[in-house]
Design a protein around this motif. Structure first.
Motif, short mmCIF file in Angstrom:
data_model
loop_
_atom_site.label_atom_id
_atom_site.label_comp_id
_atom_site.label_asym_id
_atom_site.label_seq_id
_atom_site.Cartn_x
_atom_site.Cartn_y
_atom_site.Cartn_z
N ILE A 50 0.88 -1.17 0.00
CA ILE A 50 0.00 0.00 0.00
C ILE A 50 0.91 1.22 0.00
O ILE A 50 1.66 1.44 0.94
CB ILE A 50 -0.94 0.01 1.23
N LYS A 51 0.84 2.00 -1.08
CA LYS A 51 1.70 3.17 -1.22
C LYS A 51 1.05 4.44 -0.69
O LYS A 51 1.72 5.43 -0.48
CB LYS A 51 2.06 3.38 -2.68
N GLY A 52 -0.25 4.42 -0.52
CA GLY A 52 -0.95 5.61 -0.06
C GLY A 52 -2.39 5.55 -0.49
O GLY A 52 -2.87 4.51 -0.95
N THR A 53 -3.08 6.65 -0.35
CA THR A 53 -4.45 6.75 -0.81
C THR A 53 -4.55 7.96 -1.71
O THR A 53 -3.72 8.86 -1.64
CB THR A 53 -5.44 6.91 0.37
N LYS A 54 -5.54 7.96 -2.58
CA LYS A 54 -5.67 9.09 -3.48
C LYS A 54 -7.13 9.34 -3.82
O LYS A 54 -7.97 8.46 -3.70
CB LYS A 54 -4.86 8.88 -4.76
N VAL A 55 -7.37 10.55 -4.26
CA VAL A 55 -8.69 10.95 -4.73
C VAL A 55 -8.76 10.61 -6.21
O VAL A 55 -7.81 10.85 -6.95
CB VAL A 55 -8.90 12.46 -4.51
N ILE A 56 -9.86 10.05 -6.64
CA ILE A 56 -10.04 9.74 -8.05
C ILE A 56 -10.90 10.84 -8.66
O ILE A 56 -12.03 11.07 -8.22
CB ILE A 56 -10.70 8.36 -8.24
N ILE A 57 -10.35 11.52 -9.64
CA ILE A 57 -11.02 12.66 -10.26
C ILE A 57 -11.69 12.22 -11.55
O ILE A 57 -11.11 11.48 -12.34
CB ILE A 57 -9.99 13.77 -10.55
N ASP A 58 -12.90 12.69 -11.76
CA ASP A 58 -13.58 12.47 -13.03
C ASP A 58 -13.14 13.59 -13.97
O ASP A 58 -13.63 14.72 -13.89
CB ASP A 58 -15.10 12.49 -12.83
N GLU A 59 -12.20 13.26 -14.85
CA GLU A 59 -11.61 14.27 -15.74
C GLU A 59 -12.67 14.95 -16.61
O GLU A 59 -12.59 16.14 -16.89
CB GLU A 59 -10.55 13.64 -16.66
N ARG A 60 -13.65 14.20 -17.04
CA ARG A 60 -14.69 14.76 -17.92
C ARG A 60 -15.46 15.88 -17.23
O ARG A 60 -15.84 16.86 -17.86
CB ARG A 60 -15.64 13.66 -18.38
N LYS A 61 -15.69 15.73 -15.93
CA LYS A 61 -16.42 16.77 -15.20
C LYS A 61 -15.60 18.04 -15.04
O LYS A 61 -16.14 19.09 -14.72
CB LYS A 61 -16.90 16.24 -13.85
N LEU A 62 -14.30 17.93 -15.27
CA LEU A 62 -13.43 19.11 -15.26
C LEU A 62 -13.19 19.62 -16.68
O LEU A 62 -12.37 20.52 -16.89
CB LEU A 62 -12.10 18.79 -14.59
N GLY A 63 -13.89 19.02 -17.65
CA GLY A 63 -13.79 19.50 -19.02
C GLY A 63 -12.73 18.82 -19.88
O GLY A 63 -12.50 19.24 -21.01
N TYR A 64 -12.08 17.81 -19.36
CA TYR A 64 -11.08 17.09 -20.15
C TYR A 64 -11.79 16.04 -20.99
O TYR A 64 -12.01 14.92 -20.57
CB TYR A 64 -10.02 16.44 -19.25
N ASP A 65 -12.18 16.44 -22.19
CA ASP A 65 -12.99 15.58 -23.06
C ASP A 65 -12.17 14.76 -24.04
O ASP A 65 -12.70 13.88 -24.71
CB ASP A 65 -14.00 16.43 -23.84
N VAL A 66 -10.87 15.05 -24.15
CA VAL A 66 -10.04 14.33 -25.11
C VAL A 66 -8.96 13.54 -24.37
O VAL A 66 -8.14 14.11 -23.65
CB VAL A 66 -9.37 15.29 -26.13
N CYS A 67 -9.01 12.24 -24.55
CA CYS A 67 -7.98 11.35 -24.01
C CYS A 67 -7.32 10.69 -25.21
O CYS A 67 -8.00 10.16 -26.09
CB CYS A 67 -8.62 10.29 -23.11
N CYS A 68 -6.01 10.75 -25.25
CA CYS A 68 -5.33 10.10 -26.37
C CYS A 68 -4.05 9.44 -25.89
O CYS A 68 -3.56 9.69 -24.79
CB CYS A 68 -5.04 11.10 -27.48
N PHE A 69 -3.55 8.59 -26.75
CA PHE A 69 -2.29 7.89 -26.49
C PHE A 69 -1.34 8.26 -27.62
O PHE A 69 -1.74 8.28 -28.79
CB PHE A 69 -2.53 6.39 -26.43
N ILE A 70 -0.12 8.57 -27.26
CA ILE A 70 0.86 9.00 -28.25
C ILE A 70 2.06 8.08 -28.18
O ILE A 70 2.71 7.96 -27.13
CB ILE A 70 1.29 10.47 -28.01
N GLY A 71 2.32 7.42 -29.30
CA GLY A 71 3.52 6.60 -29.41
C GLY A 71 4.65 7.47 -29.91
O GLY A 71 4.49 8.23 -30.87
#
Length: 150
Positions: A50-71
């Motif tokens: 167990i490394k710690g605890t964290k808050v899980i943020i809903d990125e979409r509710k903060l306006g982050y509508d684009v998720c991409c992966f870049i090679g």
């Protein structure tokens, strides 16, 4: 590697769903004392499971509508650490992996819009001299998102 038993596994499963679950509640459900749960959790913290605890943020509710992966293909493998250092300075880069296969580095990038993604690529990532080329894959949805089962 630290060996864990079935009680540790149960504790980890509960905590990965809700890290604020009271020890007394887990103890009641597992038929042990709250002190046992406390001791087990502390041992797993001390061993690094167990490394710690964290808050899980809903990125979409903060306006982050684009998720991409870049090679990313590097000009030279020796440039890896230098490139990672530069990528760390970009807030939009939320994950980076050193990989085998076609790409040296695989990134997860979050932006508000496609226009912002274009800007990140054109004015940040693709301006890094040590990068030979990139390929961007835009995520349409994320149907599976889970932690490993302990």
């Amino acid at each position: 590697m630290h060996n864990i038993d079935s009680l540790d596994q149960k504790i980890l499963r509960v905590l990965t769903k809700d890290a604020r679950t009271p020890y007394a509640e887990m103890a009641k459900n597992f038929g042990v004392s709250p002190g046992t749960i406390h001791v087990r959790v502390e041992k797993m913290r001390q061993s690094g499971i167990i490394k710690g605890t964290k808050v899980i943020i809903d990125e979409r509710k903060l306006g982050y509508d684009v998720c991409c992966f870049i090679g990313i293909i590097l000009k030279s493998a020796k440039d890896y650490e230098k490139v990672i250092k530069k990528l760390e300075s970009f807030d939009e880069v939320v994950e980076a992996y050193y990989t085998t296969g076609n790409y040296s580095i695989f990134l997860k990038v979050m932006t508000h819009t496609i226009a912002e993604l274009h800007s990140v690529l054109a004015t940040k990532i693709q301006l890094i001299d040590e990068i030979q080329s990139t390929e961007t894959l835009i995520s349409m949805q994320n149907p599976i998102l889970r932690d490993i089962k302990p």
